[in-house]
Design a protein around this motif. Structure first.
Motif, PDB file in Angstrom:
ATOM      1  N   PRO A 140       0.833  -1.201   0.000  1.00 52.71           N
ATOM      2  CA  PRO A 140       0.000   0.000   0.000  1.00 52.71           C
ATOM      3  C   PRO A 140       0.875   1.261   0.000  1.00 52.71           C
ATOM      4  N   LEU A 141       0.498   2.227  -0.833  1.00 52.23           N
ATOM      5  CA  LEU A 141       1.243   3.481  -0.901  1.00 52.23           C
ATOM      6  C   LEU A 141       0.302   4.553  -1.445  1.00 52.23           C
ATOM      7  N   ALA A 142       0.014   5.553  -0.640  1.00 55.58           N
ATOM      8  CA  ALA A 142      -0.888   6.628  -1.040  1.00 55.58           C
ATOM      9  C   ALA A 142      -0.249   7.978  -0.708  1.00 55.58           C
ATOM     10  N   GLU A 143      -0.893   9.061  -1.165  1.00 56.58           N
ATOM     11  CA  GLU A 143      -0.340  10.416  -1.007  1.00 56.58           C
ATOM     12  C   GLU A 143       1.106  10.438  -1.493  1.00 56.58           C
ATOM     13  N   THR A 144       1.320   9.763  -2.614  1.00 59.41           N
ATOM     14  CA  THR A 144       2.654   9.586  -3.162  1.00 59.41           C
ATOM     15  C   THR A 144       2.885  10.550  -4.320  1.00 59.41           C
ATOM     16  N   VAL A 145       4.074  10.538  -4.861  1.00 58.95           N
ATOM     17  CA  VAL A 145       4.413  11.268  -6.082  1.00 58.95           C
ATOM     18  C   VAL A 145       4.509  10.252  -7.206  1.00 58.95           C
ATOM     19  N   GLY A 158       5.304   9.146   0.321  1.00 64.30           N
ATOM     20  CA  GLY A 158       3.884   8.971   0.566  1.00 64.30           C
ATOM     21  C   GLY A 158       3.627   8.415   1.948  1.00 64.30           C
ATOM     22  N   ARG A 159       2.500   7.694   2.086  1.00 65.09           N
ATOM     23  CA  ARG A 159       2.097   7.136   3.371  1.00 65.09           C
ATOM     24  C   ARG A 159       1.661   5.686   3.188  1.00 65.09           C
ATOM     25  N   SER A 160       2.014   4.863   4.173  1.00 58.52           N
ATOM     26  CA  SER A 160       1.659   3.450   4.173  1.00 58.52           C
ATOM     27  C   SER A 160       1.252   3.049   5.583  1.00 58.52           C
ATOM     28  N   PRO A 161       0.463   1.971   5.726  1.00 56.51           N
ATOM     29  CA  PRO A 161       0.071   1.517   7.066  1.00 56.51           C
ATOM     30  C   PRO A 161       1.291   1.191   7.918  1.00 56.51           C
ATOM     31  N   LEU A 162       1.252   1.621   9.176  1.00 56.51           N
ATOM     32  CA  LEU A 162       2.388   1.412  10.069  1.00 56.51           C
ATOM     33  C   LEU A 162       2.365   0.044  10.736  1.00 56.51           C
ATOM     34  N   GLY A 163       1.175  -0.500  10.926  1.00 52.80           N
ATOM     35  CA  GLY A 163       1.064  -1.777  11.615  1.00 52.80           C
ATOM     36  C   GLY A 163      -0.073  -2.588  11.050  1.00 52.80           C
ATOM     37  N   LYS A 165      -3.270  -2.115  11.470  1.00 60.57           N
ATOM     38  CA  LYS A 165      -4.462  -1.366  11.141  1.00 60.57           C
ATOM     39  C   LYS A 165      -4.285  -0.591   9.842  1.00 60.57           C
ATOM     40  N   ASN A 166      -5.383  -0.481   9.094  1.00 61.52           N
ATOM     41  CA  ASN A 166      -5.363   0.243   7.825  1.00 61.52           C
ATOM     42  C   ASN A 166      -6.780   0.718   7.537  1.00 61.52           C
ATOM     43  N   GLY A 167      -7.101   1.899   7.979  1.00 60.68           N
ATOM     44  CA  GLY A 167      -8.452   2.398   7.778  1.00 60.68           C
ATOM     45  C   GLY A 167      -8.599   3.858   8.153  1.00 60.68           C
ATOM     46  N   GLN A 168      -7.849   4.296   9.170  1.00 66.10           N
ATOM     47  CA  GLN A 168      -7.898   5.680   9.619  1.00 66.10           C
ATOM     48  C   GLN A 168      -6.641   6.415   9.177  1.00 66.10           C
ATOM     49  N   TRP A 169      -6.751   7.741   9.120  1.00 65.15           N
ATOM     50  CA  TRP A 169      -5.600   8.551   8.716  1.00 65.15           C
ATOM     51  C   TRP A 169      -4.405   8.295   9.615  1.00 65.15           C
ATOM     52  N   ASN A 170      -4.665   8.150  10.915  1.00 67.92           N
ATOM     53  CA  ASN A 170      -3.563   7.943  11.855  1.00 67.92           C
ATOM     54  C   ASN A 170      -2.980   6.539  11.792  1.00 67.92           C
ATOM     55  N   ASP A 171      -3.606   5.643  11.041  1.00 72.01           N
ATOM     56  CA  ASP A 171      -3.026   4.315  10.837  1.00 72.01           C
ATOM     57  C   ASP A 171      -1.860   4.356   9.854  1.00 72.01           C
ATOM     58  N   GLN A 172      -1.732   5.464   9.119  1.00 73.56           N
ATOM     59  CA  GLN A 172      -0.712   5.578   8.077  1.00 73.56           C
ATOM     60  C   GLN A 172       0.484   6.391   8.583  1.00 73.56           C
ATOM     61  N   GLY A 173       1.650   6.087   8.062  1.00 71.71           N
ATOM     62  CA  GLY A 173       2.859   6.830   8.413  1.00 71.71           C
ATOM     63  C   GLY A 173       3.649   7.212   7.190  1.00 71.71           C
ATOM     64  N   ASP A 174       4.489   8.229   7.320  1.00 74.83           N
ATOM     65  CA  ASP A 174       5.302   8.698   6.204  1.00 74.83           C
ATOM     66  C   ASP A 174       6.368   7.669   5.842  1.00 74.83           C
ATOM     67  N   VAL A 175       6.620   7.540   4.542  1.00 75.59           N
ATOM     68  CA  VAL A 175       7.618   6.589   4.058  1.00 75.59           C
ATOM     69  C   VAL A 175       8.469   7.234   2.971  1.00 75.59           C
ATOM     70  N   ALA A 176       9.644   6.662   2.750  1.00 68.49           N
ATOM     71  CA  ALA A 176      10.545   7.095   1.678  1.00 68.49           C
ATOM     72  C   ALA A 176      10.519   6.104   0.527  1.00 68.49           C
ATOM     73  N   THR A 177       9.519   5.256   0.483  1.00 62.33           N
ATOM     74  CA  THR A 177       9.389   4.175  -0.492  1.00 62.33           C
ATOM     75  C   THR A 177       9.544   4.675  -1.927  1.00 62.33           C
ATOM     76  N   HIS A 178      10.144   3.831  -2.771  1.00 63.47           N
ATOM     77  CA  HIS A 178      10.321   4.147  -4.189  1.00 63.47           C
ATOM     78  C   HIS A 178      10.007   2.894  -4.996  1.00 63.47           C
ATOM     79  N   LEU A 179       8.779   2.823  -5.504  1.00 65.81           N
ATOM     80  CA  LEU A 179       8.349   1.711  -6.346  1.00 65.81           C
ATOM     81  C   LEU A 179       8.423   2.114  -7.808  1.00 65.81           C
TER      82      LEU A 179
END
Length: 338
Positions: A140-145, A158-163, A165-179
């Motif tokens: 999962p990767l959202a709010e990405t470039v 962007g942001r991906s689930p931290l643990g 849970k995956n449903g609320q805004w606070n369930d997501q965390g910032d990432v440096a992912t590059h797909l």
């Protein structure tokens, strides 16, 4: 017929001044274009064959805030809109990109049992006027470039689930992912992560290099003006001059847009969340060769979560939120020719 010498000199002086007067009156500024048929925010766009595609987002009506599945197609040559085929499912923050003659939609958020910020991994391709499910993203990767280099779509930060849970805004965390998605054979790889994790940044491509500007960190809600450049050939990043601080004293943060025109990058919009919160009005122009930002004309209608692109040398700022944190979606479209 004889012309008095003084009159001739005055006439020549006035005529010589006319071009300068004309240039002064035509300084670059944002101009209104045909509005999107519906107001929406938290969107991205893709350009294919001279047309601009916008899909999904958040809309607000008498019922409240809802996730949108509608697609609009803008024709810059005619300054007109048409409604295209709806997405297979509603999405906000779906990343749109064009590659291999198709428009692609990647991920975004949908409403599920856990909440309306459920990060999705499915992606679709638009063939003609039909969206086809293609597969699942590696994670999962959202709010990405999302930017395209050749046949490859790069999804960065962007942001991906931290643990679990995956449903609320606070369930997501910032990432440096590059797909990296290869549109020629429908395959995925990973590339070197971005130098800093953040969400809601903006991207553009010049000379085969990817530029990522701005973004926001969830921790404290602070924005970053940093500008990072990626070389796909060497799989290396370097960091360039940051976007200047706004007149408000706040650093450009999440929800801005950026596009390439000639040998310049143009960044505009975005929001800051520190009280009292607001939306940036500034436009910043980056000279790639000089590694220098200069101030451009202010937007007529400041917005964040907007779509931005360039077509035939013209920058377009499409829809978005007119107040910070999703309070008022807009259908305004503005154009800037430098």
């Amino acid at each position: 017929m004889m012309i008095h010498r003084r009159s001739l000199i005055a006439s020549v002086a006035v005529t010589a001044a006319l071009p300068r007067m004309s240039i002064a009156s035509e300084s670059p500024h944002w101009q209104r274009r045909a509005e999107m048929p519906w107001a929406t925010q938290e969107i991205y766009c893709a350009v294919l064959d001279g047309k601009v595609y916008v899909a999904g987002g958040l809309i607000r009506d008498v019922v409240g805030t809802r996730i949108n599945d509608r697609m609009g197609i803008y024709y810059p040559a005619h300054d007109s809109w048409a409604e295209g085929t709806r997405l297979p499912q509603p999405r906000h923050h779906p990343m749109l990109a064009a590659a291999r003659g198709r428009v692609w939609a990647f991920g975004g958020y949908d409403r599920r049992e856990g909440g309306e910020w459920t990060s999705m991994t499915d992606y679709w391709a638009l063939d003609g006027d039909v969206w086809h499910p293609v597969g699942q993203m590696p994670e999962p990767l959202a709010e990405t470039v999302g930017v395209t280099v050749g046949d490859h779509v790069h999804l960065v930060t962007g942001r991906s689930p931290l643990g679990g849970k995956n449903g609320q805004w606070n369930d997501q965390g910032d990432v440096a992912t590059h797909l990296v998605f290869d549109a020629s054979n429908n395959s995925w790889t990973t590339a070197r992560p971005a130098p800093e994790a953040r969400n809601s940044a903006a991207g553009a491509v010049y000379g085969g290099h990817i530029y990522i500007a701005g973004g926001r960190m969830v921790e404290g809600g602070r924005g970053t003006g940093r500008l990072d450049r990626y070389d796909p050939q060497s799989d290396q990043w370097d960091t360039l001059s940051p976007v200047p601080v706004s007149d408000t004293g706040n650093q450009v943060g999440g929800g801005l847009a950026m596009a390439t025109v000639g040998d310049r990058l143009v960044a505009f919009g975005g929001e800051w969340l520190a009280r009292p919160g607001g939306v940036f009005t500034e436009t910043w122009i980056y000279d790639i060769a000089a590694d220098r930002w200069t101030r451009g004309p202010d937007m007529g209608v400041p917005r964040h979560g907007l779509a931005g692109c360039s077509v035939d040398g013209v920058i377009y700022a499409i829809a978005g939120g007119e107040v910070y944190s999703g309070g008022k979606a807009s259908g305004v479209v503005e154009a800037l020719r430098l």
